[in-house]
Design a protein around this motif. Structure first.
Motif, PDB file in Angstrom:
ATOM      1  N   LYS A 122     -29.161  20.502 -15.469  1.00 60.10           N
ATOM      2  CA  LYS A 122     -27.994  21.377 -15.350  1.00 60.10           C
ATOM      3  C   LYS A 122     -26.785  20.789 -16.068  1.00 60.10           C
ATOM      4  N   ARG A 123     -26.531  19.502 -15.836  1.00 60.77           N
ATOM      5  CA  ARG A 123     -25.375  18.873 -16.468  1.00 60.77           C
ATOM      6  C   ARG A 123     -25.545  18.755 -17.980  1.00 60.77           C
ATOM      7  N   GLY A 124     -26.791  18.830 -18.449  1.00 58.55           N
ATOM      8  CA  GLY A 124     -27.044  18.807 -19.886  1.00 58.55           C
ATOM      9  C   GLY A 124     -26.796  20.143 -20.557  1.00 58.55           C
ATOM     10  N   GLY A 125     -26.377  21.133 -19.795  1.00 59.12           N
ATOM     11  CA  GLY A 125     -26.053  22.429 -20.376  1.00 59.12           C
ATOM     12  C   GLY A 125     -27.237  23.368 -20.485  1.00 59.12           C
ATOM     13  N   THR A 126     -28.357  23.017 -19.858  1.00 59.93           N
ATOM     14  CA  THR A 126     -29.546  23.863 -19.896  1.00 59.93           C
ATOM     15  C   THR A 126     -29.454  24.910 -18.786  1.00 59.93           C
ATOM     16  N   ASP A 127     -29.671  26.159 -19.147  1.00 61.89           N
ATOM     17  CA  ASP A 127     -29.508  27.260 -18.206  1.00 61.89           C
ATOM     18  C   ASP A 127     -30.738  27.500 -17.340  1.00 61.89           C
ATOM     19  N   ALA A 128     -31.916  27.262 -17.910  1.00 62.62           N
ATOM     20  CA  ALA A 128     -33.155  27.579 -17.195  1.00 62.62           C
ATOM     21  C   ALA A 128     -34.219  26.559 -17.543  1.00 62.62           C
ATOM     22  N   VAL A 129     -35.148  26.362 -16.615  1.00 66.23           N
ATOM     23  CA  VAL A 129     -36.232  25.402 -16.830  1.00 66.23           C
ATOM     24  C   VAL A 129     -37.530  26.009 -16.311  1.00 66.23           C
ATOM     25  N   GLY A 187     -30.065  22.240  -0.520  1.00 67.56           N
ATOM     26  CA  GLY A 187     -28.700  22.290   0.000  1.00 67.56           C
ATOM     27  C   GLY A 187     -27.823  23.186  -0.854  1.00 67.56           C
ATOM     28  N   GLU A 188     -26.642  22.672  -1.215  1.00 67.42           N
ATOM     29  CA  GLU A 188     -25.692  23.433  -2.026  1.00 67.42           C
ATOM     30  C   GLU A 188     -25.767  23.043  -3.496  1.00 67.42           C
ATOM     31  N   ALA A 189     -26.814  22.371  -3.888  1.00 70.24           N
ATOM     32  CA  ALA A 189     -26.944  21.912  -5.273  1.00 70.24           C
ATOM     33  C   ALA A 189     -26.921  23.094  -6.244  1.00 70.24           C
ATOM     34  N   ASP A 190     -26.218  22.911  -7.346  1.00 69.38           N
ATOM     35  CA  ASP A 190     -26.137  23.920  -8.402  1.00 69.38           C
ATOM     36  C   ASP A 190     -27.316  23.696  -9.342  1.00 69.38           C
ATOM     37  N   LEU A 191     -28.329  24.539  -9.229  1.00 72.76           N
ATOM     38  CA  LEU A 191     -29.570  24.335  -9.958  1.00 72.76           C
ATOM     39  C   LEU A 191     -29.676  25.290 -11.137  1.00 72.76           C
TER      40      LEU A 191
END
Length: 237
Positions: free
Chosen positions: A31-38, A70-74
């Motif tokens: 996510k922090r690498g700017g990737t939208d989907a995996v 949890g509340e992680a932004d995935l």
């Protein structure tokens, strides 16, 4: 949409993640690498696994992720498999269930022991079933053998590790330019020392060609069903 098409990030689904802590660190890097989907692609080995038991294990991993995130932004998550090709795999019952959910796209790993005529014939036979094979990490294989399949119209995915060297990646550009490469992947296993740097380096070196590939990937996944991490439930043995 920037898509990492090949990653082993489901907890205990295979040796890519030993549990939730590792999975959450992996997904945070993505996510922090700017990737939208995996696309989660746990290994499927025909000589070891049955399709139904594999699907149960993957469902259990998704349930664990849903419970522990949890509340992680995935990133947006799709589920598939990395299926090792063996001669005759096209005859395996329920092979289509290993496709990326909602699609007919199946990620195939060629054997490192050699890509003989029997393996090539099986890849083409999978296509003849009406599925859409994508060859995993073609950067690991000899051009002459891969070329046979690409000339037959089989699509391919490149791994980020193929772009590590100063001059690496040049030989793969032709496959992007001629339309053969439709996806890029980190092939993430565990949490590498350099984090997500390989995937970011690949994007930088490819420049606008990476954007071209991501557009192809997005088109491939246009009918894919994202994993529902709010309602995922474990299977009952």
């Amino acid at each position: 949409m920037i898509v990492d098409f090949h990653a082993h990030i489901l907890p205990r689904a295979d040796h890519g993640s030993d549990g939730m802590e590792t999975t959450l660190r992996q997904l945070s890097l993505i996510k922090r690498g700017g990737t939208d989907a995996v696309v989660a692609t746990p290994h499927f080995y025909p000589e070891r696994h049955l399709v139904e038991s594999f699907l149960r294990r993957r469902a259990d991993a998704l349930a664990e992720l849903a419970k522990g995130k949890g509340e992680a932004d995935l990133p947006l998550l799709f589920c598939g498999a990395e299926v090792l090709v063996c001669p005759g795999i096209e005859e395996m019952a329920s092979l289509e269930k290993l496709c990326i959910e909602g699609t007919g796209i199946i990620l195939l790993e060629l054997p490192f022991s050699g890509i003989g005529t029997d393996v090539i014939d099986s890849v083409l036979a999978v296509r003849d079933l009406g599925l859409s094979p994508v060859l995993a990490h073609i950067d690991r294989y000899p051009d002459d053998r891969i070329g046979i399949l690409l000339r037959e119209g089989i699509h391919a995915q490149l791994n980020a590790e193929g772009f590590r060297g100063l001059l690496s990646g040049r030989r793969y550009r032709k496959y992007i330019e001629n339309g053969s490469v439709v996806a890029l992947g980190s092939d993430l296993h565990g949490v590498p020392r350099n984090g997500y740097a390989d995937f970011l380096r690949m994007r930088k070196r490819l420049g606008t060609l990476a954007d071209t590939v991501f557009e192809r990937t997005q088109a491939l996944l246009s009918q894919a069903t994202p994993a529902d991490l709010t309602h995922a439930t474990a299977t009952v043995s």
